[in-house]
Design a protein around this motif. Structure first.
Motif, PDB file in Angstrom:
ATOM      1  N   ASP A   5       0.837  -1.189   0.000  1.00 36.37           N
ATOM      2  CA  ASP A   5       0.000   0.000   0.000  1.00 36.37           C
ATOM      3  C   ASP A   5       0.883   1.254   0.000  1.00 36.37           C
ATOM      4  O   ASP A   5       1.550   1.545   1.002  1.00 36.37           O
ATOM      5  N   ASP A 184      -3.542  -3.799  -6.623  1.00 33.06           N
ATOM      6  CA  ASP A 184      -4.007  -4.663  -5.541  1.00 33.06           C
ATOM      7  C   ASP A 184      -4.916  -5.730  -6.145  1.00 33.06           C
ATOM      8  O   ASP A 184      -6.141  -5.576  -6.181  1.00 33.06           O
ATOM      9  N   GLU A 281      -2.999  -8.157   4.147  1.00 38.01           N
ATOM     10  CA  GLU A 281      -2.102  -7.041   4.410  1.00 38.01           C
ATOM     11  C   GLU A 281      -0.775  -7.515   4.993  1.00 38.01           C
ATOM     12  O   GLU A 281       0.232  -6.803   4.935  1.00 38.01           O
TER      13      GLU A 281
END
Length: 304
Positions: A5, A184, A281
């Motif tokens: 990210d 993503d 994540e």
């Protein structure tokens, strides 16, 4: 390929410090150029865009590179000057105090190769000594794109196998392959398996995705990733053995019988049982995380 990210506080802080340390060095090298047309070109076309070149996001740096690349490839002496100014070789020299690749790797703190998620890519420094760090692959290779040699979002933390052997001779193109800081796509592909009597242990790892011609398919094909994953079918074999021996209640039984009385979260239980992370994540922190998550879901050991 995993996703980082770019807007996380960790990456933003790392990019900020990267710019603070690298920009003065680049400006100093530009100022040291001999007076003349090349120096004038830098001052007119590169210095005003230096922030974008160094820490611009992929959608900023790659179009900018395409515009300036036309001049860099044509104007005599300009490409050599760009290589000298954006000096990657100097950046990767081990240094105790002066900012270098080790400081960047430590700030990003990615613990698994972003390309394969098969190997660790840790950074270890001890008492000011730089011991090990991940490689930094240039998503767009620096030999044909020297302007991007020190572009933060063009430097992809990776293992030596992916950087030096698998991708070394492959020229990625922006928009053709997954970019770890932009795409993503972790929910758009899944590892699976099938039985194959031609393989050594009768198992074959396969990739399920909807668009084989898209970025995912292109990335896996270029890096020969499924071929590489099939060198690790023992990991698949172990997961199948767990399913056969303990049924789909393996995790609940482990928590209630083996670890009874311990205050432990579901995420911690998963990590202890399988040595990986369940949250996407966190895939970047442990090898095999994406692969095991997909297979365990398919086997019903964890619920989707």
């Amino acid at each position: 390929m995993l996703y980082i990210d770019p807007n996380s506080s960790k990456i933003q802080k790392a990019a900020y410090n990267f710019l603070k340390e690298i920009k003065p060095r680049v400006i100093s090298k530009i100022e040291d150029l001999p007076e003349g047309e090349l120096k004038d070109y830098f001052e007119d076309n590169i210095t005003p865009k230096l922030n974008d070149i160094l820490v611009g996001h992929p959608f900023v740096i790659y179009p900018l590179n395409e515009v300036l690349k036309n001049d860099i490839d044509v104007i005599p002496g300009l490409k050599a000057a760009v290589i000298a100014v954006f000096d990657y070789d100097d950046f990767i020299i081990k240094r105790k105090k002066k900012y270098c690749a080790y400081h960047l790797a430590e700030a990003i703190n990615i613990r698994s190769c972003v390309y394969c998620n098969l190997n660790y890519a840790v950074t270890i420094r001890e008492n000011g000594k730089n011991l090990v760090r991940p490689d930094f692959d240039h998503f767009l290779d620096k030999s044909t794109n020297p302007l991007l040699s020190l572009s933060f979002f063009n430097l992809i933390p990776s293992c030596g196998t992916c950087n030096q052997k698998l991708k070394n001779t492959i020229h990625f193109e922006y928009g053709m392959q997954q970019h770890p800081y932009e795409d993503d796509l972790l929910d758009d592909f899944h590892f699976s398996y099938r039985y194959n009597n031609k393989s050594i242990d009768g198992l074959e790892i396969v990739l399920n995705q909807e668009n084989p011609e898209g970025k995912i398919g292109k990335s896996f094909e270029d890096l020969r990733m499924i071929k590489i994953y099939n060198g690790y079918t023992q990991e698949l074999h172990d997961l199948l053995k767990i399913r056969q021996a303990f049924s789909d209640k393996y995790l609940s039984n482990l928590g209630s019988q083996v670890l009874d009385g311990l205050k432990i979260s579901d995420e911690e239980l998963y990590r202890l049982a399988f040595g990986t992370y369940i949250s996407k994540e966190d895939y970047i922190n442990r090898p095999f995380s994406k692969f095991k998550r997909d297979i365990l879901g398919e086997l019903g050991i964890i619920k989707e």
